[in-house]
Design an enzyme around this catalytic site. Structure first.
Site, PDB file in Angstrom:
ATOM      1  CG  ASN A   1      -5.942  -0.021  22.817  1.00  0.00           C
ATOM      2  OD1 ASN A   1      -6.179   0.448  23.929  1.00  0.00           O
ATOM      3  ND2 ASN A   1      -5.698  -1.306  22.636  1.00  0.00           N
TER       4      ASN A   1
ATOM      5  CB  CYS B   1      -1.903  -6.583  22.522  1.00  0.00           C
ATOM      6  SG  CYS B   1      -0.638  -5.518  21.813  1.00  0.00           S
TER       7      CYS B   1
ATOM      8  CB  SER C   1       4.485   2.539  18.751  1.00  0.00           C
ATOM      9  OG  SER C   1       4.987   1.372  18.139  1.00  0.00           O
TER      10      SER C   1
ATOM     11  N   GLY D   1       6.162   1.200  21.617  1.00  0.00           N
ATOM     12  CA  GLY D   1       5.287   1.589  22.709  1.00  0.00           C
ATOM     13  C   GLY D   1       5.430   0.739  23.950  1.00  0.00           C
ATOM     14  CB  THR D   2       5.642  -2.910  24.524  1.00  0.00           C
ATOM     15  OG1 THR D   2       4.359  -3.203  23.949  1.00  0.00           O
ATOM     16  CG2 THR D   2       5.874  -3.828  25.712  1.00  0.00           C
TER      17      THR D   2
END
Length: 381
Positions: A149, A324, A199, A69-70
């Site tokens: 999220n 994160c 992801s 995803g990043t």
């Protein structure tokens, strides 16, 4: 052990592990090689691409493999920005995006781009009317996540799509990392959406692999240059075992998807109704318009990390906010954007369920919570 931190990462599906192992052991060829071993690898790579595209209802030439995803979020924002900078330098992202989006947007500001942040309401939903006010003739991209999220709010992507129908030159990106298995595919794979990022480790696939959907005809500058893989858009030798395992995990996750979401929603409902009975509990997530798997709450006067460790002592694993940011002991960025007072925001913890969880685990969680609540009751205020 009870694992309620599935938004951070999920356990790899046994079938996906077997697929990964089989491919790693039996297919040694590089898809870029001209010989027979390379041809076998290429066939597997393209079969995985076709399977993923079919599950998402798009063309196989619109799927590009990434490391997750990043990378996908960075690629879309930077790629669109530099590809379209001669047409405009204005980008809009929502105020509750993942750091992969928000930090990339901040970096783009240092490169001469303008960034506006679309605000959210008190429940964590993008205010579409205020987003409309931010749109300009030189807006080249709008980026809004599908499912938040941290609190699980499902963003109004259909309304945003309708808004952008009158702005055909403005790209529309959706971070769908938290969406697979949580909302119906058709609710985020909308015709007006130009770019979507995923992801694998969020839906029982391997870590370090993901993919992006890029609509046919949409151009963006590559992040990586080299061997010209992925149709010259993302150079690096493809992680074939992980990619094939990702296709398997996606198929398994979407199998009986609606039934799985219903079961998860029932678990969340039981937890939510129980937590409502405690006077000092603050609820940040609801049922209607929220993902069925995420429940965020706090106990007044008790910092989130204290509650996380309290549950950990009973081998129940939850999170403060997003994985994160959880080690920074900071208030969830989403709660800040929702204008939740800081002394409430720092109390937040997140339960993120999965179809692999069950009601017996929910009951055990509630039993332990009752014990912890009694212990904290003297200090909570």
């Amino acid at each position: 052990m009870i694992y309620f931190d599935n938004s951070a990462t999920t356990a790899m599906a046994p079938e996906a592990i077997k697929t990964y192992t089989d491919v790693a052991m039996r297919v040694m060829g590089n898809p870029s090689s001209l010989h027979q071993l390379g041809a076998v690898a290429t066939r597997l790579l393209e079969a995985s691409r076709q399977q993923i595209s079919a599950l998402l209802g798009v063309s196989s030439d619109e799927i590009y493999f990434t490391s997750g995803g990043t990378e996908g979020d960075n690629w879309i924002l930077k790629g669109v920005a530099f590809e379209k900078r001669i047409y405009g330098r204005h980008i809009i992202v929502s105020s509750i995006e993942h750091p992969a989006i928000k930090n990339t947007a901040q970096w783009l500001k240092t490169q001469g781009f303008e960034v506006d942040y679309a605000p959210v309401d008190a429940r964590g939903f993008v205010d579409v009317s205020k987003l409309a006010d931010l749109l300009r003739e030189d807006t080249i991209l709008v980026s809004v996540m599908a499912v938040n999220n941290e609190v699980g709010s499902i963003q109004p992507l259909k309304a945003i799509s309708e808004l952008l129908a009158d702005h055909p030159t403005t790209g529309f990106h959706v971070d769908a990392v938290q969406a697979i298995g949580k909302i119906a595919v058709e609710d985020f794979m909308l015709p007006r959406v130009d770019f979507v990022t995923f992801s694998a480790h969020k839906f029982h696939g391997p870590r370090g692999v993901g993919f992006a959907m890029i609509r046919a005809g949409k151009r963006l500058t590559p992040l990586l240059h080299g061997g010209g893989q992925e149709n010259n858009r993302r150079s690096t030798t493809e992680n074939l075992p992980a990619i094939v395992a990702t296709a398997k995990a996606l198929r398994l996750t979407l199998l009986d998807d609606a039934l799985k979401r219903k079961n998860v929603s029932q678990m969340k409902q039981v937890m939510l109704e129980s937590l409502k009975t405690y006077d000092k509990v603050i609820l940040f997530s609801e049922m209607a318009d929220f993902a069925p798997n995420i429940l965020t709450f706090g106990i007044r006067g008790v910092r989130g990390e204290v509650l996380v460790h309290g549950f950990e002592n009973h081998e129940i694993y939850i999170s403060t906010t997003s994985a994160c940011a959880s080690k920074k002991n900071a208030a969830a960025g989403t709660l800040v954007a929702m204008h939740v007072p800081s002394h409430y925001a720092t109390s937040a913890v997140r339960i993120s369920l999965d179809f692999s969880n069950n009601m017996a685990e929910v009951e055990q969680f509630l039993t332990v919570f009752k014990l912890l609540y009694a212990e904290f009751d003297k200090i909570a205020h």
